[in-house]
Design a protein around this motif. Structure first.
Motif, PDB file in Angstrom:
ATOM      1  N   UNK A  14      -7.884  -9.474  -7.802  1.00  0.00           N
ATOM      2  CA  UNK A  14      -8.533  -9.126  -6.519  1.00  0.00           C
ATOM      3  C   UNK A  14      -9.575  -8.027  -6.585  1.00  0.00           C
ATOM      4  N   UNK A  15     -10.525  -8.253  -5.646  1.00  0.00           N
ATOM      5  CA  UNK A  15     -11.621  -7.010  -5.725  1.00  0.00           C
ATOM      6  C   UNK A  15     -11.579  -5.910  -4.959  1.00  0.00           C
ATOM      7  N   UNK A  16     -10.643  -5.959  -3.898  1.00  0.00           N
ATOM      8  CA  UNK A  16     -10.407  -4.960  -2.812  1.00  0.00           C
ATOM      9  C   UNK A  16      -8.969  -4.914  -2.399  1.00  0.00           C
ATOM     10  N   UNK A  17      -8.965  -3.838  -1.714  1.00  0.00           N
ATOM     11  CA  UNK A  17      -7.482  -3.463  -1.059  1.00  0.00           C
ATOM     12  C   UNK A  17      -7.134  -4.840  -0.295  1.00  0.00           C
ATOM     13  N   UNK A  18      -7.623  -5.331   0.353  1.00  0.00           N
ATOM     14  CA  UNK A  18      -7.147  -6.585   1.216  1.00  0.00           C
ATOM     15  C   UNK A  18      -6.914  -7.850   0.340  1.00  0.00           C
ATOM     16  N   UNK A  19      -7.688  -7.767  -0.774  1.00  0.00           N
ATOM     17  CA  UNK A  19      -7.174  -8.946  -1.818  1.00  0.00           C
ATOM     18  C   UNK A  19      -5.978  -8.636  -2.539  1.00  0.00           C
ATOM     19  N   UNK A  20      -5.645  -7.125  -2.803  1.00  0.00           N
ATOM     20  CA  UNK A  20      -4.512  -7.009  -3.408  1.00  0.00           C
ATOM     21  C   UNK A  20      -3.437  -7.171  -2.219  1.00  0.00           C
ATOM     22  N   UNK A  21      -3.610  -6.776  -1.189  1.00  0.00           N
ATOM     23  CA  UNK A  21      -2.651  -6.967  -0.115  1.00  0.00           C
ATOM     24  C   UNK A  21      -2.187  -8.752  -0.089  1.00  0.00           C
ATOM     25  N   UNK A  22      -3.365  -9.481   0.062  1.00  0.00           N
ATOM     26  CA  UNK A  22      -3.090 -11.007   0.037  1.00  0.00           C
ATOM     27  C   UNK A  22      -2.215 -11.508  -1.109  1.00  0.00           C
ATOM     28  N   UNK A  23      -2.562 -10.802  -2.600  1.00  0.00           N
ATOM     29  CA  UNK A  23      -1.744 -11.021  -3.433  1.00  0.00           C
ATOM     30  C   UNK A  23      -0.365 -11.001  -3.534  1.00  0.00           C
ATOM     31  N   UNK A  24      -0.059  -9.655  -2.767  1.00  0.00           N
ATOM     32  CA  UNK A  24       1.408  -9.106  -2.358  1.00  0.00           C
ATOM     33  C   UNK A  24       2.021 -10.146  -1.586  1.00  0.00           C
ATOM     34  N   UNK A  25       1.387 -10.455  -0.270  1.00  0.00           N
ATOM     35  CA  UNK A  25       1.971 -11.149   0.497  1.00  0.00           C
ATOM     36  C   UNK A  25       2.108 -12.688  -0.122  1.00  0.00           C
ATOM     37  N   UNK A  26       1.260 -13.267  -0.919  1.00  0.00           N
ATOM     38  CA  UNK A  26       1.428 -14.443  -1.362  1.00  0.00           C
ATOM     39  C   UNK A  26       2.824 -14.370  -2.326  1.00  0.00           C
ATOM     40  N   UNK A  27       2.742 -13.431  -3.213  1.00  0.00           N
ATOM     41  CA  UNK A  27       3.978 -13.432  -4.046  1.00  0.00           C
ATOM     42  C   UNK A  27       5.291 -13.401  -3.308  1.00  0.00           C
TER      43      UNK A  27
ATOM     44  N   UNK B 228      -4.851   1.442  -5.879  1.00  0.00           N
ATOM     45  CA  UNK B 228      -4.526   2.648  -5.381  1.00  0.00           C
ATOM     46  C   UNK B 228      -4.331   3.094  -4.161  1.00  0.00           C
ATOM     47  N   UNK B 229      -5.615   2.466  -3.298  1.00  0.00           N
ATOM     48  CA  UNK B 229      -5.412   2.647  -1.755  1.00  0.00           C
ATOM     49  C   UNK B 229      -4.250   1.850  -1.119  1.00  0.00           C
ATOM     50  N   UNK B 230      -3.813   0.814  -1.601  1.00  0.00           N
ATOM     51  CA  UNK B 230      -2.938   0.071  -1.182  1.00  0.00           C
ATOM     52  C   UNK B 230      -1.705   0.661  -1.672  1.00  0.00           C
ATOM     53  N   UNK B 231      -1.593   1.034  -2.715  1.00  0.00           N
ATOM     54  CA  UNK B 231      -0.248   1.643  -3.273  1.00  0.00           C
ATOM     55  C   UNK B 231      -0.023   2.834  -2.232  1.00  0.00           C
ATOM     56  N   UNK B 232      -1.163   3.874  -1.966  1.00  0.00           N
ATOM     57  CA  UNK B 232      -0.619   4.761  -0.833  1.00  0.00           C
ATOM     58  C   UNK B 232      -0.247   4.136   0.760  1.00  0.00           C
ATOM     59  N   UNK B 233      -0.996   3.197   0.851  1.00  0.00           N
ATOM     60  CA  UNK B 233      -0.641   2.724   2.244  1.00  0.00           C
ATOM     61  C   UNK B 233       0.855   2.041   2.351  1.00  0.00           C
ATOM     62  N   UNK B 234       1.068   1.341   1.381  1.00  0.00           N
ATOM     63  CA  UNK B 234       2.481   0.533   1.424  1.00  0.00           C
ATOM     64  C   UNK B 234       3.586   1.286   0.573  1.00  0.00           C
ATOM     65  N   UNK B 235       3.113   2.576   0.049  1.00  0.00           N
ATOM     66  CA  UNK B 235       4.017   3.550  -0.633  1.00  0.00           C
ATOM     67  C   UNK B 235       4.770   2.666  -1.787  1.00  0.00           C
ATOM     68  N   UNK B 236       3.936   1.973  -2.543  1.00  0.00           N
ATOM     69  CA  UNK B 236       4.452   1.100  -3.842  1.00  0.00           C
ATOM     70  C   UNK B 236       4.553   2.227  -4.993  1.00  0.00           C
ATOM     71  N   UNK B 237       5.714   1.918  -5.765  1.00  0.00           N
ATOM     72  CA  UNK B 237       5.899   2.819  -6.808  1.00  0.00           C
ATOM     73  C   UNK B 237       4.725   2.703  -7.927  1.00  0.00           C
ATOM     74  N   UNK B 238       4.767   3.298  -8.840  1.00  0.00           N
ATOM     75  CA  UNK B 238       3.722   3.241  -9.929  1.00  0.00           C
ATOM     76  C   UNK B 238       4.085   2.272 -10.760  1.00  0.00           C
ATOM     77  N   UNK B 239       5.367   1.893 -10.771  1.00  0.00           N
ATOM     78  CA  UNK B 239       5.854   0.870 -11.703  1.00  0.00           C
ATOM     79  C   UNK B 239       5.286  -0.359 -11.233  1.00  0.00           C
ATOM     80  N   UNK B 240       5.576  -0.614  -9.861  1.00  0.00           N
ATOM     81  CA  UNK B 240       4.811  -1.690  -9.208  1.00  0.00           C
ATOM     82  C   UNK B 240       3.358  -2.102  -9.271  1.00  0.00           C
TER      83      UNK B 240
END
Length: 144
Positions: free
Chosen positions: A121-134, A95-107
């Protein structure tokens, strides 16, 4: 990836459809993806259990489609995934990363369904890493 979040039968049909479209046998796809014929057969017949994201990605690359395309064409979202709206239902940090990156609810809902080797992922940085990896793997960056 959670088996509840994808239609395994549709995924299998999509893999078979793309494989047949290339004129490939199970052996051809096995060779191109680095997976066994038995596992691909199990995927196509929806008897592989919870699919491993690494293996699904290998199949997608071999078939010349993105992971997103393969899963979207497979009806990868269920009604329960589309209706998740409470913050407490989302994995920690997403949720924090969604706010920071302005991700849609769908994404965010799509990301929430992803696991790697059975883990998410266990935290915001883990989710960020996943997005960057994709993104590095040729996937579209989730945006509004």
């Amino acid at each position: 990836m959670d088996a509840k979040g994808i239609d395994l039968s549709q995924l299998g049909h999509q893999i078979r459809f793309l494989r047949n479209g290339k004129g490939w046998s199970l052996g051809d796809l096995a060779k191109e993806s680095g997976l066994s014929k038995a596992y691909i057969s199990d995927l196509e017949n929806a008897s592989a259990g919870k699919p491993n994201i690494q293996y699904i990605y290998a199949v997608a690359v071999a078939l010349g489609v993105t992971l997103s395309e393969l899963l979207e064409e497979s009806g990868a979202r269920t009604a329960s995934a589309r209706t998740r709206t409470r913050e407490s239902d989302l994995p920690k940090g997403l949720r924090d990363l969604q706010r920071e990156l302005n991700l849609s609810d769908d994404d965010v809902e799509k990301l929430a369904q992803v696991s790697f080797r059975g883990n998410r992922p266990r935290d915001k940085e883990g989710w960020r890493f996943l997005i960057e990896t994709l993104n590095m793997l040729g996937q579209r960056k989730p945006q509004n």
